[in-house]
Motif scaffolding. Structure first.
Motif, mmCIF file in Angstrom:
data_model
loop_
_atom_site.group_PDB
_atom_site.id
_atom_site.type_symbol
_atom_site.label_atom_id
_atom_site.label_comp_id
_atom_site.label_asym_id
_atom_site.label_seq_id
_atom_site.Cartn_x
_atom_site.Cartn_y
_atom_site.Cartn_z
ATOM 1 N N ALA A 124 43.520 38.855 35.494
ATOM 2 C CA ALA A 124 41.732 37.294 35.204
ATOM 3 C C ALA A 124 42.303 37.036 34.273
ATOM 4 O O ALA A 124 40.863 35.405 34.260
ATOM 5 C CB ALA A 124 41.013 38.184 34.948
ATOM 6 N N GLU A 130 31.707 28.578 40.108
ATOM 7 C CA GLU A 130 32.495 28.143 38.728
ATOM 8 C C GLU A 130 33.533 28.551 38.194
ATOM 9 O O GLU A 130 34.726 27.846 37.915
ATOM 10 C CB GLU A 130 31.993 29.023 37.462
ATOM 11 C CG GLU A 130 30.041 28.373 37.480
ATOM 12 C CD GLU A 130 28.888 29.958 36.689
ATOM 13 O OE1 GLU A 130 28.247 29.346 36.300
ATOM 14 O OE2 GLU A 130 29.787 30.669 35.729
ATOM 15 N N ARG A 131 34.755 29.780 39.329
ATOM 16 C CA ARG A 131 35.620 29.978 38.947
ATOM 17 C C ARG A 131 36.384 29.472 40.013
ATOM 18 O O ARG A 131 37.284 29.584 39.957
ATOM 19 C CB ARG A 131 35.687 31.127 38.922
ATOM 20 C CG ARG A 131 35.457 32.084 38.025
ATOM 21 C CD ARG A 131 35.811 33.863 38.509
ATOM 22 N NE ARG A 131 35.225 34.245 36.673
ATOM 23 C CZ ARG A 131 34.174 34.175 35.874
ATOM 24 N NH1 ARG A 131 32.929 33.902 36.636
ATOM 25 N NH2 ARG A 131 33.787 34.860 34.974
ATOM 26 N N ARG A 184 29.159 31.852 40.486
ATOM 27 C CA ARG A 184 29.703 32.791 39.675
ATOM 28 C C ARG A 184 31.163 32.621 39.631
ATOM 29 O O ARG A 184 32.001 32.332 39.395
ATOM 30 C CB ARG A 184 29.701 34.511 38.721
ATOM 31 C CG ARG A 184 27.846 34.906 38.185
ATOM 32 C CD ARG A 184 27.868 34.138 37.064
ATOM 33 N NE ARG A 184 26.792 34.342 36.487
ATOM 34 C CZ ARG A 184 26.071 33.316 35.784
ATOM 35 N NH1 ARG A 184 27.323 32.326 35.089
ATOM 36 N NH2 ARG A 184 25.008 33.026 35.416
ATOM 37 N N LYS A 195 45.471 30.919 38.429
ATOM 38 C CA LYS A 195 44.088 30.055 38.642
ATOM 39 C C LYS A 195 44.696 29.016 37.295
ATOM 40 O O LYS A 195 44.488 27.910 37.455
ATOM 41 C CB LYS A 195 42.990 30.997 38.458
ATOM 42 C CG LYS A 195 42.649 32.265 39.349
ATOM 43 C CD LYS A 195 41.481 32.461 39.278
ATOM 44 C CE LYS A 195 40.633 33.175 37.683
ATOM 45 N NZ LYS A 195 41.907 33.626 37.040
ATOM 46 N N THR A 235 37.929 32.265 29.035
ATOM 47 C CA THR A 235 37.575 32.656 30.326
ATOM 48 C C THR A 235 36.774 32.999 29.382
ATOM 49 O O THR A 235 36.598 35.232 29.756
ATOM 50 C CB THR A 235 39.038 32.589 31.590
ATOM 51 O OG1 THR A 235 39.354 32.014 31.621
ATOM 52 C CG2 THR A 235 37.481 32.930 32.633
ATOM 53 N N ILE A 269 33.532 35.956 30.926
ATOM 54 C CA ILE A 269 33.383 36.629 31.626
ATOM 55 C C ILE A 269 32.457 37.776 31.431
ATOM 56 O O ILE A 269 31.876 38.658 32.117
ATOM 57 C CB ILE A 269 35.100 37.255 32.709
ATOM 58 C CG1 ILE A 269 35.609 38.098 30.917
ATOM 59 C CG2 ILE A 269 35.550 36.373 33.067
ATOM 60 C CD1 ILE A 269 36.956 38.677 31.913
ATOM 61 N N ASP A 288 28.665 38.410 37.002
ATOM 62 C CA ASP A 288 29.929 37.679 36.307
ATOM 63 C C ASP A 288 31.452 38.306 35.503
ATOM 64 O O ASP A 288 32.485 37.956 36.721
ATOM 65 C CB ASP A 288 29.436 37.470 34.569
ATOM 66 C CG ASP A 288 30.539 36.211 34.338
ATOM 67 O OD1 ASP A 288 30.232 35.253 34.931
ATOM 68 O OD2 ASP A 288 29.733 35.724 33.555
ATOM 69 N N GLU A 320 43.833 29.491 34.301
ATOM 70 C CA GLU A 320 42.864 29.393 33.022
ATOM 71 C C GLU A 320 42.840 30.797 32.435
ATOM 72 O O GLU A 320 43.268 31.595 33.237
ATOM 73 C CB GLU A 320 41.355 29.502 34.405
ATOM 74 C CG GLU A 320 41.096 27.862 34.213
ATOM 75 C CD GLU A 320 39.598 27.899 35.426
ATOM 76 O OE1 GLU A 320 38.788 28.931 34.945
ATOM 77 O OE2 GLU A 320 39.502 26.947 36.293
ATOM 78 N N GLY A 321 42.195 30.616 31.727
ATOM 79 C CA GLY A 321 41.635 31.490 30.582
ATOM 80 C C GLY A 321 42.695 32.110 29.325
ATOM 81 O O GLY A 321 43.414 31.109 29.500
ATOM 82 N N CYS A 364 38.575 36.775 41.022
ATOM 83 C CA CYS A 364 39.065 36.128 41.081
ATOM 84 C C CYS A 364 40.294 36.521 40.527
ATOM 85 O O CYS A 364 41.767 35.866 40.467
ATOM 86 C CB CYS A 364 38.593 34.821 40.819
ATOM 87 S SG CYS A 364 37.075 34.122 40.994
ATOM 88 N N ALA A 420 35.483 37.594 38.340
ATOM 89 C CA ALA A 420 36.352 37.729 37.173
ATOM 90 C C ALA A 420 36.940 38.450 37.439
ATOM 91 O O ALA A 420 38.299 38.453 37.778
ATOM 92 C CB ALA A 420 36.010 38.084 35.713
#
Ligand code: C5P
Length: 411
Positions: A223, A25-26, A22, A178, A405, A407, A165, A180-181, A172, A169
């Motif tokens: 996140a 993956e991030r 997990r 990042k 994203t 999560i 997960d 992303e999201g 991260c 999340a």
């Protein structure tokens, strides 16, 4: 993002390979550091395969130390995560001891440290463990969970490791940028915690809010890639890294600070338990006691949420309604009266809601409703922020909604 993942000797260590996946993956680089007892529950071979790096476990391994010393590892880490974290490792970190590689790294790192405790529920509620948890939190260490549920020992209670997960999340989210999201490019302003209203120089009126829900919502929004501005009343929680935290004391200060940032906000989430009233006059000297009955003249505090939702061009506004009875009915009338986009209702009092790690929520909006069953505030915040993002884009009619994203998958 570089993560040192410490794995300690609890049964939940069997979930560690999934957690590594997990995290990777991030986009995280994961260096595993195992304790000797962790090796009783999960093999080095499995962990090496999923992390793609040789496992570190021994402080005295000359070859490994020559490649990257424990001090270099401590510097390399953007975050040190220990999952599962046993009662033993919590106690060791509290004591400042460094008998093995993992605790040495904890002592030597300047990166944020996050622990996901996992143990039998009686061990978790033991006063020794709880006092260690408190000390760790005061030192700025992030405690993720534990979740409530059935345990490997056959009993039920608080002590399960959060699902991999959710841990991934959250961790991260401890490092920003990042890209992303669901909330990338959006700014979320959040109020959290209680306020304090002075009675005199030594006394004040406050409430039982711990700020845990608001801080969890702030991390969950980060996140999802949002820029987060957190306006916090007095709480005893570590500042989430990467989040712009502004500390205030009174309702009037919280009002000022929230409004200082509100024109940047796409979304405003008012989780704070703001005082409804403050003493009308605050004497400069301590009020002396006598044997007579006495009273304090109170005047209303400004309603921050209502003042934001009635702005000419308001952000998407989300309020909280903490009620001791008729929760949904009161929440719905607040949704309408304060002209909110969403309201999050929860029952408080009688050991529920305030100053606890778990809660259950009903989220209401104009023509809809969603219930979130009892879970940790971290899990609830993650689900709530996903829902807020969904409703925000629905309300704005955006066809350019970024990908959420996810999560909350479990496979
Ligand atoms: O009216 P009530 O206090 O129950 O409303 C709760 C909601 O309003 C919460 O979202 C809280 O953060 C917000 N609120 C506020 N300013 C106040 C009182 C409440 O922002 N003075």
């Amino acid at each position: 993002m570089n993560i040192v993942l410490g794995i300690t000797g609890g049964i939940a260590a069997y979930k560690a390979p999934d957690l590594v996946r997990r995290l990777r993956e991030r986009g995280a680089d994961v260096q595993i550091v195992m304790t000797a007892s962790a090796a009783e529950f999960v093999t080095e071979t499995a962990l090496q395969a999923v992390s793609g790096r040789p496992i570190r476990s021994n402080l005295w391994d000359k070859e490994a130390e020559a490649a990257m010393s424990h001090i270099e590892l401590a510097r390399w880490a953007d975050v040190v995560l220990i999952a599962p974290a046993t009662a033993e490792v919590m106690a060791r970190i509290v004591s400042g001891g460094a008998p093995d590689l993992l605790t040495t790294i904890c002592l030597a790192t300047e990166a944020p440290i996050a622990l996901a405790p996992a143990m039998n529920h009686v061990m978790w509620s033991n006063p020794a463990t709880q006092s260690n948890r408190e000390v760790l939190e005061q030192r700025g260490i992030h405690i993720l969970g534990p979740a409530v549920g059935s345990q490997a020992c056959g009993e039920t209670g608080a002590g399960r490791m959060l699902d991999p997960d959710t841990i991934a999340a959250t961790v991260c989210g401890l490092s920003v940028g990042k890209g992303e999201g669901a909330l990338v490019g959006k700014t979320v302003v959040i109020t959290a915690g209680p306020t304090r209203e002075a009675i005199d120089p030594v006394r004040y009126i406050t409430n039982r809010s711990s700020g845990k829900m608001g801080y969890a919502v702030a991390r969950a929004a980060a996140a999802q890639g949002a820029g987060v501005i957190l306006v916090s009343g007095p709480v005893n929680l570590p500042e989430p890294p990467g989040i712009d935290v502004h500390h205030v004391t009174t309702a009037a200060e919280m009002y000022e600070e929230a409004h200082r940032h509100i024109d940047k906000a796409d979304i405003f989430i008012a989780t704070a338990a703001v005082a409804d009233y403050r003493p009308a006059n605050v004497p400069e000297q301590k009020i002396k006691k006598n044997s007579e009955n006495t009273s304090i003249d109170l005047v209303p505090c400004p309603d921050i949420l209502a003042s934001v939702s009635t702005l000419e061009d308001p952000p998407f506004t989300v309020g909280f309604a903490a009620e001791t009875e008729n929760v949904e009915q009161y929440a719905r009338s607040k949704l309408e009266k304060k002209k909110l986009d969403m309201i999050v209702a929860n029952q408080v009092g009688h050991n529920r809601g305030f100053d606890r790690d778990d809660n259950q929520l009903s989220v209401l909006w104009k023509n809809g409703k969603k219930e979130f069953a009892e879970a940790t505030k971290i899990e609830l915040a993650r689900d709530l922020v996903e829902l807020v993002a969904e409703r925000f884009y629905a309300a704005r009619g955006a066809d350019t909604q970024p990908k959420l994203t996810i999560i909350s998958t479990s496979d």
